[in-house]
Scaffold this motif. Structure first.
Motif, short mmCIF file in Angstrom:
data_model
loop_
_atom_site.label_atom_id
_atom_site.label_comp_id
_atom_site.label_asym_id
_atom_site.label_seq_id
_atom_site.Cartn_x
_atom_site.Cartn_y
_atom_site.Cartn_z
N LYS A 1 0.80 -1.20 -0.02
CA LYS A 1 0.15 -0.05 0.00
C LYS A 1 0.86 1.31 0.03
O LYS A 1 0.61 2.27 -0.89
CB LYS A 1 -0.93 -0.02 1.09
CG LYS A 1 -1.87 1.05 1.10
CD LYS A 1 -2.89 0.88 2.37
CE LYS A 1 -3.81 1.91 2.49
NZ LYS A 1 -4.80 1.79 3.58
N GLU A 2 1.88 1.20 0.93
CA GLU A 2 2.53 2.48 0.90
C GLU A 2 3.62 2.66 -0.35
O GLU A 2 3.68 3.79 -1.02
CB GLU A 2 3.72 2.51 2.19
CG GLU A 2 3.19 2.38 3.59
CD GLU A 2 2.19 3.79 3.65
OE1 GLU A 2 2.83 4.86 3.30
OE2 GLU A 2 1.16 3.46 4.01
N LYS A 3 3.97 1.53 -0.95
CA LYS A 3 4.63 1.87 -2.32
C LYS A 3 3.70 2.18 -3.33
O LYS A 3 4.22 2.83 -4.08
CB LYS A 3 5.39 0.29 -2.66
CG LYS A 3 6.06 0.51 -3.89
CD LYS A 3 6.79 -1.16 -4.11
CE LYS A 3 7.68 -0.95 -5.37
NZ LYS A 3 8.41 -1.95 -5.78
N ALA A 4 2.52 1.67 -3.33
CA ALA A 4 1.64 2.09 -4.27
C ALA A 4 1.38 3.40 -4.12
O ALA A 4 1.26 4.18 -5.21
CB ALA A 4 0.50 1.15 -4.23
N LYS A 5 1.13 4.06 -2.98
CA LYS A 5 0.92 5.51 -2.62
C LYS A 5 1.82 6.31 -3.21
O LYS A 5 1.31 7.34 -3.61
CB LYS A 5 0.26 5.58 -1.18
CG LYS A 5 -0.71 5.31 -0.60
CD LYS A 5 -1.15 5.70 0.76
CE LYS A 5 -2.53 5.38 1.37
NZ LYS A 5 -2.43 5.76 2.77
N TYR A 6 3.14 5.83 -3.04
CA TYR A 6 4.12 6.69 -3.49
C TYR A 6 4.33 6.74 -5.14
O TYR A 6 4.29 7.81 -5.74
CB TYR A 6 5.59 6.13 -3.15
CG TYR A 6 6.72 6.61 -3.76
CD1 TYR A 6 7.08 8.24 -3.37
CD2 TYR A 6 7.35 6.26 -4.73
CE1 TYR A 6 8.16 8.73 -4.18
CE2 TYR A 6 8.58 6.71 -5.50
CZ TYR A 6 8.98 8.19 -5.13
OH TYR A 6 10.01 8.58 -5.61
N LEU A 7 3.96 5.38 -5.90
CA LEU A 7 4.27 5.41 -7.17
C LEU A 7 3.05 6.20 -7.77
O LEU A 7 3.21 7.05 -8.73
CB LEU A 7 4.29 4.05 -7.66
CG LEU A 7 5.46 3.38 -7.51
CD1 LEU A 7 5.14 1.82 -7.66
CD2 LEU A 7 6.55 3.81 -8.18
N LEU A 8 1.74 6.13 -7.04
CA LEU A 8 0.63 6.85 -7.86
C LEU A 8 0.61 8.35 -7.37
O LEU A 8 0.29 9.12 -8.34
CB LEU A 8 -0.69 6.15 -7.13
CG LEU A 8 -0.88 4.83 -7.63
CD1 LEU A 8 -2.04 4.18 -6.88
CD2 LEU A 8 -1.35 4.67 -9.20
N SER A 9 1.26 8.79 -6.40
CA SER A 9 1.40 10.30 -6.22
C SER A 9 2.33 10.62 -7.23
O SER A 9 2.13 11.98 -7.76
CB SER A 9 2.16 10.46 -4.68
OG SER A 9 3.51 10.10 -4.75
#
Length: 323
Positions: free
Chosen positions: A304-312
């Motif tokens: 979830k944290e990795k996805a949040k970063y990449l999507l940001s």
């Protein structure tokens, strides 16, 4: 755009009655190579003051011609293909039912019945387009015709590699999502409906939307992805993490059905029955079996944290984004 669905033999009332420039092809994926075909179609139509038309086929010819290697899933099922064609301001789309009867049509009859009688004055197709029984017709034959002009679109490349539907399918199946998206020219997408699932996710703090695809889509490699999802008629887009697979921590992989589950960030609405579109941004990791709930939850938090970063990075500071 007028859509004309044809089952061979074509009927008199199905013919286009005004002069057109027509692009021919299966066009699965509507990728950058296909975009070049449509760009040239537009140029030829404008130069000769012609309407724009496309002839495509459904199902894939391999269903009839090569049953052992038949292709029954698609990057863009027919309805998606038609929707994208509309964005190119096409006037006519002829969808030929590729049946055993149609496969028997000779190259000569195809030219007469499907090109000339449709008032085609400009033919545009890729260099590898073939037609007629046994694929005996090709662009060299069309170039010799006097009733219309023809334009061959050469292969399109990225990093010296040919852009092709086959390569995009392979990239999706091997987790090379960025490569697939680069060749498509847009983020791969799957439309579907949110249906009831096992509801196990909510018990471990990760409620998910179980997305039932609305067509015969090519599913990406089993694994975890950073995604965004468009929901309902207002087309609001939310960010999240998706899992494609059989959930081996809870199921026997040999017996379980592959499903798409999406956990949206900061989202708590009931969306059962909603029509959605999942946009595939980044492949994070393969699907694996965990030794219990705790290590699974720990990994899901990392995902979830990795996805949040990449999507940001993808979205910037925008809340919604036109993909």
């Amino acid at each position: 755009m007028k859509v004309i669905e044809v089952t061979h033999p074509i009927q008199e009332e199905q013919y286009i009655t005004e002069d057109v420039a027509m692009a021919f092809g299966f066009f699965d994926g509507m990728h950058k190579g296909h975009a070049k075909v449509f760009d040239i179609l537009n140029q030829k139509a404008e130069a000769a003051n012609l309407k724009k038309a496309v002839m495509t086929f459904d199902p894939h010819p391999s269903v009839v011609l090569n049953p052992k290697l038949k292709r029954t899933d698609y990057l863009t099922p027919i309805q998606d293909k038609i929707e994208i064609l509309e964005s190119y301001d096409i006037d006519y789309c002829i969808v030929i039912n590729f049946s055993s009867k149609f496969a028997e049509v000779s190259a000569e009859d195809f030219i007469q019945d499907y090109i000339i009688k449709n008032h085609v004055k400009e033919v545009i197709a890729g260099f590898d387009f073939t037609f007629g029984k046994y694929g005996k017709g090709n662009m060299m034959i069309l170039d010799e015709m006097t009733e219309f002009k023809s334009t061959v679109v050469s292969k399109q490349e990225i990093n010296s590699e040919k852009i092709s539907t086959t390569d995009i399918r392979k990239s999706l199946k091997t987790g090379e999502l960025q490569k697939a998206n680069d060749e498509l020219g847009y983020r791969y997408r799957i439309k579907g409906t949110v249906v009831q699932g096992e509801k196990r996710g909510r018990t471990i703090g990760f409620p998910t939307a179980n997305v039932q695809p609305s067509g015969d889509y090519v599913l990406p490699k089993n694994g975890v992805y950073a995604v965004s999802m468009e929901i309902g008629a207002d087309k609001q887009i939310y960010r999240g993490v998706a899992n494609v697979g059989v959930k081996p921590t809870f199921h026997d992989p040999s017996k379980a059905q592959v499903v798409i589950e999406v956990n949206l960030f900061d989202f708590g609405e009931n969306i059962y029955g909603e029509r959605v579109t999942v946009f595939w941004h980044h492949y994070l990791r393969p699907e694996i079996k965990f030794d219990g709930i705790d290590p699974l939850v720990e990994q899901m938090n990392k995902d979830k944290e990795k996805a949040k970063y990449l999507l940001s990075v993808d979205f910037g500071d925008e809340v919604s984004y036109n993909i």
